[in-house]
Design a protein around this motif. Structure first.
Motif, mmCIF file in Angstrom:
data_model
loop_
_atom_site.group_PDB
_atom_site.id
_atom_site.type_symbol
_atom_site.label_atom_id
_atom_site.label_comp_id
_atom_site.label_asym_id
_atom_site.label_seq_id
_atom_site.Cartn_x
_atom_site.Cartn_y
_atom_site.Cartn_z
ATOM 1 N N PRO A 155 -0.209 -2.593 -27.724
ATOM 2 C CA PRO A 155 -0.685 -3.369 -26.569
ATOM 3 C C PRO A 155 -0.319 -2.627 -25.289
ATOM 4 C CG PRO A 155 0.505 -4.768 -28.109
ATOM 5 C CD PRO A 155 0.706 -3.360 -28.570
ATOM 6 N N GLU A 156 -1.172 -2.774 -24.271
ATOM 7 C CA GLU A 156 -1.018 -1.912 -23.095
ATOM 8 C C GLU A 156 0.319 -2.059 -22.379
ATOM 9 O OE1 GLU A 156 -4.166 -5.032 -22.158
ATOM 10 O OE2 GLU A 156 -3.737 -3.628 -23.739
ATOM 11 N N ASP A 157 0.913 -3.248 -22.415
ATOM 12 C CA ASP A 157 2.172 -3.388 -21.672
ATOM 13 C C ASP A 157 3.314 -2.637 -22.347
ATOM 14 O OD1 ASP A 157 2.173 -5.193 -23.733
ATOM 15 O OD2 ASP A 157 3.409 -6.646 -22.678
ATOM 16 N N LYS A 158 3.220 -2.479 -23.656
ATOM 17 C CA LYS A 158 4.223 -1.646 -24.343
ATOM 18 C C LYS A 158 3.878 -0.178 -24.153
ATOM 19 C CE LYS A 158 5.221 -4.762 -28.215
ATOM 20 N NZ LYS A 158 4.912 -4.994 -29.629
ATOM 21 N N ARG A 159 2.576 0.100 -24.288
ATOM 22 C CA ARG A 159 2.142 1.500 -24.236
ATOM 23 C C ARG A 159 2.503 2.135 -22.896
ATOM 24 N NH1 ARG A 159 -3.065 0.869 -25.371
ATOM 25 N NH2 ARG A 159 -4.007 1.400 -23.393
ATOM 26 N N ILE A 160 2.242 1.400 -21.810
ATOM 27 C CA ILE A 160 2.474 2.001 -20.490
ATOM 28 C C ILE A 160 3.950 2.296 -20.266
ATOM 29 C CG2 ILE A 160 2.562 -0.235 -19.250
ATOM 30 C CD1 ILE A 160 1.136 3.091 -17.948
ATOM 31 N N VAL A 161 4.807 1.399 -20.727
ATOM 32 C CA VAL A 161 6.246 1.634 -20.534
ATOM 33 C C VAL A 161 6.701 2.837 -21.368
ATOM 34 C CG1 VAL A 161 8.549 0.662 -20.899
ATOM 35 C CG2 VAL A 161 6.757 -0.760 -19.912
ATOM 36 N N LEU A 162 6.225 2.924 -22.583
ATOM 37 C CA LEU A 162 6.595 4.052 -23.455
ATOM 38 C C LEU A 162 6.122 5.382 -22.859
ATOM 39 C CD1 LEU A 162 7.889 4.587 -26.310
ATOM 40 C CD2 LEU A 162 5.556 4.703 -27.162
ATOM 41 N N ILE A 163 4.895 5.399 -22.387
ATOM 42 C CA ILE A 163 4.346 6.630 -21.798
ATOM 43 C C ILE A 163 5.155 7.024 -20.554
ATOM 44 C CG2 ILE A 163 2.368 7.585 -20.549
ATOM 45 C CD1 ILE A 163 0.572 5.793 -22.383
ATOM 46 N N MET A 164 5.386 6.031 -19.685
ATOM 47 C CA MET A 164 6.068 6.348 -18.425
ATOM 48 C C MET A 164 7.499 6.822 -18.659
ATOM 49 S SD MET A 164 4.561 3.374 -15.948
ATOM 50 C CE MET A 164 5.074 4.100 -14.412
ATOM 51 N N LYS A 165 8.154 6.220 -19.635
ATOM 52 C CA LYS A 165 9.548 6.588 -19.891
ATOM 53 C C LYS A 165 9.651 7.883 -20.701
ATOM 54 C CE LYS A 165 14.049 5.907 -20.358
ATOM 55 N NZ LYS A 165 14.980 5.851 -19.237
ATOM 56 N N ASP A 166 8.983 7.920 -21.837
ATOM 57 C CA ASP A 166 9.240 9.004 -22.786
ATOM 58 C C ASP A 166 8.337 10.221 -22.620
ATOM 59 O OD1 ASP A 166 11.399 7.786 -23.908
ATOM 60 O OD2 ASP A 166 10.271 6.773 -25.475
ATOM 61 N N VAL A 167 7.231 10.090 -21.918
ATOM 62 C CA VAL A 167 6.385 11.262 -21.694
ATOM 63 C C VAL A 167 6.454 11.693 -20.232
ATOM 64 C CG1 VAL A 167 4.038 12.184 -21.760
ATOM 65 C CG2 VAL A 167 4.816 10.658 -23.571
ATOM 66 N N GLU A 168 6.337 10.724 -19.322
ATOM 67 C CA GLU A 168 6.262 11.098 -17.904
ATOM 68 C C GLU A 168 7.631 11.175 -17.231
ATOM 69 O OE1 GLU A 168 1.779 9.546 -16.945
ATOM 70 O OE2 GLU A 168 3.390 8.115 -16.637
ATOM 71 N N GLY A 169 8.644 10.639 -17.889
ATOM 72 C CA GLY A 169 10.010 10.814 -17.388
ATOM 73 C C GLY A 169 10.411 9.923 -16.227
ATOM 74 N N SER A 171 12.244 6.806 -14.427
ATOM 75 C CA SER A 171 13.453 6.040 -14.760
ATOM 76 C C SER A 171 13.068 4.581 -14.987
ATOM 77 C CB SER A 171 14.457 6.126 -13.606
ATOM 78 O OG SER A 171 13.982 5.386 -12.498
ATOM 79 N N ASN A 172 13.971 3.836 -15.606
ATOM 80 C CA ASN A 172 13.697 2.407 -15.824
ATOM 81 C C ASN A 172 13.497 1.681 -14.490
ATOM 82 O OD1 ASN A 172 13.927 2.702 -18.583
ATOM 83 N ND2 ASN A 172 16.100 2.193 -18.618
ATOM 84 N N ILE A 173 14.262 2.088 -13.481
ATOM 85 C CA ILE A 173 14.137 1.443 -12.157
ATOM 86 C C ILE A 173 12.749 1.713 -11.568
ATOM 87 C CG2 ILE A 173 14.998 1.477 -9.768
ATOM 88 C CD1 ILE A 173 17.793 2.066 -10.961
ATOM 89 N N GLU A 174 12.309 2.966 -11.656
ATOM 90 C CA GLU A 174 10.980 3.302 -11.117
ATOM 91 C C GLU A 174 9.885 2.540 -11.866
ATOM 92 O OE1 GLU A 174 11.487 7.932 -9.639
ATOM 93 O OE2 GLU A 174 11.395 7.533 -11.781
ATOM 94 N N ILE A 175 10.014 2.470 -13.192
ATOM 95 C CA ILE A 175 9.006 1.752 -13.976
ATOM 96 C C ILE A 175 8.973 0.285 -13.551
ATOM 97 C CG2 ILE A 175 8.296 1.039 -16.299
ATOM 98 C CD1 ILE A 175 9.669 3.624 -17.328
ATOM 99 N N GLY A 176 10.159 -0.283 -13.347
ATOM 100 C CA GLY A 176 10.232 -1.676 -12.901
ATOM 101 C C GLY A 176 9.533 -1.868 -11.563
ATOM 102 N N GLN A 177 9.747 -0.917 -10.637
ATOM 103 C CA GLN A 177 9.098 -1.017 -9.319
ATOM 104 C C GLN A 177 7.587 -0.894 -9.447
ATOM 105 O OE1 GLN A 177 11.100 2.175 -7.257
ATOM 106 N NE2 GLN A 177 12.717 0.837 -6.464
ATOM 107 N N ALA A 185 13.393 -6.240 -18.389
ATOM 108 C CA ALA A 185 12.083 -6.384 -19.040
ATOM 109 C C ALA A 185 11.523 -5.019 -19.442
ATOM 110 C CB ALA A 185 11.109 -7.106 -18.108
ATOM 111 N N VAL A 186 11.754 -4.026 -18.584
ATOM 112 C CA VAL A 186 11.319 -2.654 -18.918
ATOM 113 C C VAL A 186 11.995 -2.205 -20.204
ATOM 114 C CG1 VAL A 186 11.406 -0.223 -18.205
ATOM 115 C CG2 VAL A 186 10.844 -1.986 -16.528
ATOM 116 N N LYS A 187 13.305 -2.412 -20.256
ATOM 117 C CA LYS A 187 14.065 -1.969 -21.433
ATOM 118 C C LYS A 187 13.604 -2.699 -22.691
ATOM 119 C CE LYS A 187 18.453 -0.540 -19.370
ATOM 120 N NZ LYS A 187 19.902 -0.749 -19.472
ATOM 121 N N SER A 188 13.319 -3.966 -22.541
ATOM 122 C CA SER A 188 12.889 -4.752 -23.689
ATOM 123 C C SER A 188 11.554 -4.232 -24.243
ATOM 124 C CB SER A 188 12.761 -6.224 -23.279
ATOM 125 O OG SER A 188 12.152 -6.968 -24.299
ATOM 126 N N ARG A 189 10.618 -3.983 -23.344
ATOM 127 C CA ARG A 189 9.308 -3.481 -23.803
ATOM 128 C C ARG A 189 9.421 -2.079 -24.389
ATOM 129 N NH1 ARG A 189 4.802 -6.038 -19.736
ATOM 130 N NH2 ARG A 189 5.876 -8.013 -19.506
#
Lengths: 221, 85
Positions: A155-169, A171-177, A185-189
């Protein structure tokens, strides 16, 4: 010590990067289209890759890329520098991707935020450790395709977090923003997405997952 | 060492653990637990490997295609010349 030095250099580079962005933005606000072109030159590849990975479509990614930079140009007057320019830019791009996905299919992005499920009261007693499987030692096209298929099925909400964290690098704070969510919530997804990925690879290595079923695994959890 | 709650707690914190994004005390508790819990070790090893694999192999970034880049500039010029601002 070496790590401290590397971290210091990275932080210094990030600050220079932010300062450069602010300089470009000031010039655009002063009427320089050339400065806007510099912003485009600097970020177009990252934004395009971000959109392609998120949307799984080069055509849709190109549309969102164009809408993103146009929106940036239109809204730059209102950019106050409270977050990094790159965070603001990726927020616009990500929202564009989400809007495009929602147009294509009505998805409830909130409903999957139920608590993590834990199968039984303990981990299974027999967990196969495939982490040193010889098939992983060298580049393996089948595994690459498998990974792409699994990620596409999330699902896209999981996919986007995974891509942003593990491929695009990011941080959890930036993803949250960027995604307007808390770090928790970022960490959970992220955790859920990684669990799906691990589970799929586990099934692949025990021979119970083929490419066809891999395309459905992300929707099972 | 492998009581049920411990395994559950480990399971919920594994992502933070492999990202080294945990309080050192909690990290120490996890490490003490996994010394006696093979399933948790296997789970952590495979989750870490899955993440490493995805980082390494998952859709590597590519340069934007020239045509897409050219189309972007053409689009922006057209819109901005039309007075979008």
């Amino acid at each position: 010590m070496a790590t401290d030095t590397a971290n210091g250099e990275a932080a210094s580079g990030a600050e220079e990067n932010k300062a450069e962005d602010l300089e470009f933005i000031a010039q655009v606000k002063a009427g320089s289209f050339r400065a806007f072109e510099r912003i485009v030159n600097k970020y177009e590849s990252r934004v395009y890759n971000h959109c392609v990975k998120f949307l799984n479509s080069q055509e849709d990614a190109e549309d969102v890329l164009q809408e993103t930079f146009l929106q940036v140009y239109k809204s730059l007057e209102s950019f106050r520098g409270e977050s990094a320019f790159s965070t603001w830019l990726f927020k616009i791009a990500t929202n564009g991707c989400l809007m495009r996905i929602r147009k294509k299919k009505k998805v409830d992005l909130v409903s999957i935020d139920k608590p993590l499920e834990f199968d039984g009261s303990s981990l299974q007693r027999e967990i196969v450790d495939w982490s040193k499987n010889p098939a992983l030692m060298h580049g393996n096209d089948e595994i690459k395709r498998l990974l792409d298929t699994i990620i596409s099925s999330l699902p896209e909400d999981k996919r986007i977090v995974l891509i942003m964290k593990d491929v695009e690098g990011f941080s959890n704070i930036e993803i949250g923003q960027i995604l307007n969510m808390t770090v928790a919530a970022v960490k959970s997804r992220l955790h859920r997405a990684r669990l799906v990925l691990r589970e799929a690879l586990t099934k692949y290595f025990d021979g119970t997952l083929d490419m066809t079923s891999a395309g459905k695994i992300g929707n099972e959890r | 060492m492998t009581d049920k709650m411990k395994c559950r707690e480990i399971f919920e914190k594994i992502s933070d653990y492999i990202d080294r994004d945990l309080d050192p005390d909690i990290c120490g508790q996890i490490e003490a637990h996994i010394k006696g819990c093979e399933p948790c070790v296997a789970f952590i090893n495979t989750l870490r490997r899955a993440v490493e694999l995805y980082r390494k192999e998952g859709s590597p970034a590519q340069d934007i295609p020239r045509k897409v880049s050219a189309n972007l500039r053409e689009f922006l010029k057209k819109e901005i010349d039309a007075g979008v601002k």
